[in-house]
Design an enzyme around this catalytic site. Structure first.
Site, mmCIF file in Angstrom:
data_model
loop_
_atom_site.group_PDB
_atom_site.id
_atom_site.type_symbol
_atom_site.label_atom_id
_atom_site.label_comp_id
_atom_site.label_asym_id
_atom_site.label_seq_id
_atom_site.Cartn_x
_atom_site.Cartn_y
_atom_site.Cartn_z
ATOM 1 N N SER A 208 0.837 -1.198 0.000
ATOM 2 C CA SER A 208 0.000 0.000 0.000
ATOM 3 C C SER A 208 0.880 1.259 0.000
ATOM 4 O O SER A 208 1.644 1.481 -0.940
ATOM 5 C CB SER A 208 -0.939 -0.034 1.209
ATOM 6 O OG SER A 208 -1.935 0.938 1.093
ATOM 7 N N ASP A 296 -9.564 -5.717 -4.603
ATOM 8 C CA ASP A 296 -9.027 -4.629 -3.780
ATOM 9 C C ASP A 296 -9.984 -3.443 -3.848
ATOM 10 O O ASP A 296 -10.271 -2.912 -4.926
ATOM 11 C CB ASP A 296 -7.645 -4.226 -4.303
ATOM 12 C CG ASP A 296 -6.908 -3.297 -3.345
ATOM 13 O OD1 ASP A 296 -7.544 -2.390 -2.792
ATOM 14 O OD2 ASP A 296 -5.695 -3.483 -3.164
ATOM 15 N N HIS A 334 -7.805 -5.396 0.332
ATOM 16 C CA HIS A 334 -6.532 -4.668 0.240
ATOM 17 C C HIS A 334 -5.447 -5.249 1.155
ATOM 18 O O HIS A 334 -4.258 -5.107 0.867
ATOM 19 C CB HIS A 334 -6.765 -3.198 0.606
ATOM 20 C CG HIS A 334 -5.606 -2.295 0.324
ATOM 21 N ND1 HIS A 334 -5.082 -2.105 -0.941
ATOM 22 C CD2 HIS A 334 -4.836 -1.532 1.155
ATOM 23 C CE1 HIS A 334 -4.068 -1.254 -0.882
ATOM 24 N NE2 HIS A 334 -3.896 -0.904 0.375
#
Length: 355
Positions: A208, A296, A334
């Site tokens: 991320s 995601d 995610h």
């Protein structure tokens, strides 16, 4: 006659109670409508005012981007309390006034040997020839988040070292996060590990927000002539235009409303939140593994495909760049790729291709 009078009185009292009951219901409903009206009004005012607050107080953007104030309340100096009983906690100082909290988890095969050992033993163990991973996590929370602990455990079970850092301002690390600051932290940790790993493969894994830090770091290391042996990007984002229907990774709270982009983009630029991963990927020449879940909810997997295409074209090689997409039916979103049973094999294959 008395019975008729009593009946009349009873009817009157019943009618009076009925009227009072209806009046009470009306009063409750009126209060409910009043509360609902003021609540909706307050929400509308908050929505309208927030962008202007962001413009007047740019420091708020910093906290929205990094969300480093959202804590996972544990004693970070005691990783064994979280099941990491072959992990050492340490603190490093990349620059004056900044202290970084770091965990070093040794390979699982060293579990017994690690019991009761001090920091000197952990430092020396980095040079045992086993691959070493530097894990750069995403925004919010700290190194004790469950999915981050899970990654450290996976790497350890594969026979690798896992070095997990909290950037400045995160967890028990001091300072305030900025893009240059996070990159400085990662560079310092990399050089610290490289100095002690004695030629062992050293790989950077970013997730991320950490993918932006990872690509920044990888390019700078490459320019310094001291490149990482490999880079893994999990849930990678880009700060430019994103596909329709997806939120911007830093501004998911408001991005679906057109006018907010004016307020937020300007603040992001002024606060130097660029993280140009798309540009960095064009420059990187080390082996690259890109991981992304098709479901995601924060970053569309098409960005991973775009990075893969860019990197493959830049390196002019199909062997040094690999893309692995995980089916949406798994529900990894995610943060959940660590749950995939195939992930350890994917990581091992990538490491074997480097050694």
């Amino acid at each position: 006659m008395r019975r008729r009078v009593d009946e009349a009185v009873g009817l009157g009292q019943a009618k009076e109670k009925s009227i009072k009951g209806k009046a009470g219901e009306v009063q409750v409903w009126s209060l409910w409508r009043l509360w609902l009206k003021w609540t909706l009004l307050a929400l509308c005012v908050l929505y309208v005012v927030t962008p202007f607050l962001l413009r007047l107080f740019p420091g708020i953007v910093q906290h929205l981007v990094y969300s480093h104030g959202i804590l996972y309340f544990v004693d970070l100096s005691r990783p064994a309390d979280l099941g990491l009983n072959h992990t050492a906690n340490m603190y490093l100082t990349p620059e004056e006034g900044v202290t970084l909290g770091v965990w070093h988890t040794v390979p699982e095969k060293k579990w017994k040997e690690a019991q009761g050992k001090g920091l000197d033993w952990y430092e020396k163990s980095l040079g045992d020839g086993s691959p070493v991973f530097i894990y750069l996590h995403g925004n919010t929370n700290n190194r004790a988040a469950p999915h981050r602990i899970a990654v450290a455990n996976i790497l350890s079970s594969l026979g690798y070292h896992a070095v997990v850092m909290d950037y400045r301002g995160f967890g028990d690390s001091t300072g305030e996060p900025t893009e240059p600051g996070l990159t400085t932290d990662a560079l310092y940790l990399y050089h610290w590990v490289r100095e002690r790993s004695k030629g062992s493969p050293l790989i950077i894994w970013g997730h991320s927000l950490g993918t932006g830090v990872s690509t920044n770091t990888a390019v700078k290391l490459q320019e310094q002539g001291n490149p990482a042996d490999g880079v893994i990007l999990e849930g990678a984002f880009k700060t430019g235009k994103v596909p329709p229907g997806y939120p911007h990774p830093f501004t998911w709270y408001y991005w679906k409303f057109p006018y907010i982009q004016y307020f937020f983009q300007d603040r992001l630029k002024n606060n130097k939140f660029t993280f140009p991963s798309d540009e960095n990927v064009q420059k990187m020449r080390m082996p690259l593994l890109i991981l992304h879940s098709k479901d995601d909810h924060l970053v569309p997997y098409q960005i991973a495909e775009e990075f893969y295409s860019t990197a493959k074209s830049a390196m002019k090689s199909d062997d040094r760049v690999k893309l692995v997409l995980f089916d949406a039916s798994h529900g990894y979103l995610h943060n959940g790729l660590y749950r995939d049973p195939a992930l350890p094999g994917i990581i091992r294959e990538f490491v074997d291709s480097i050694i």
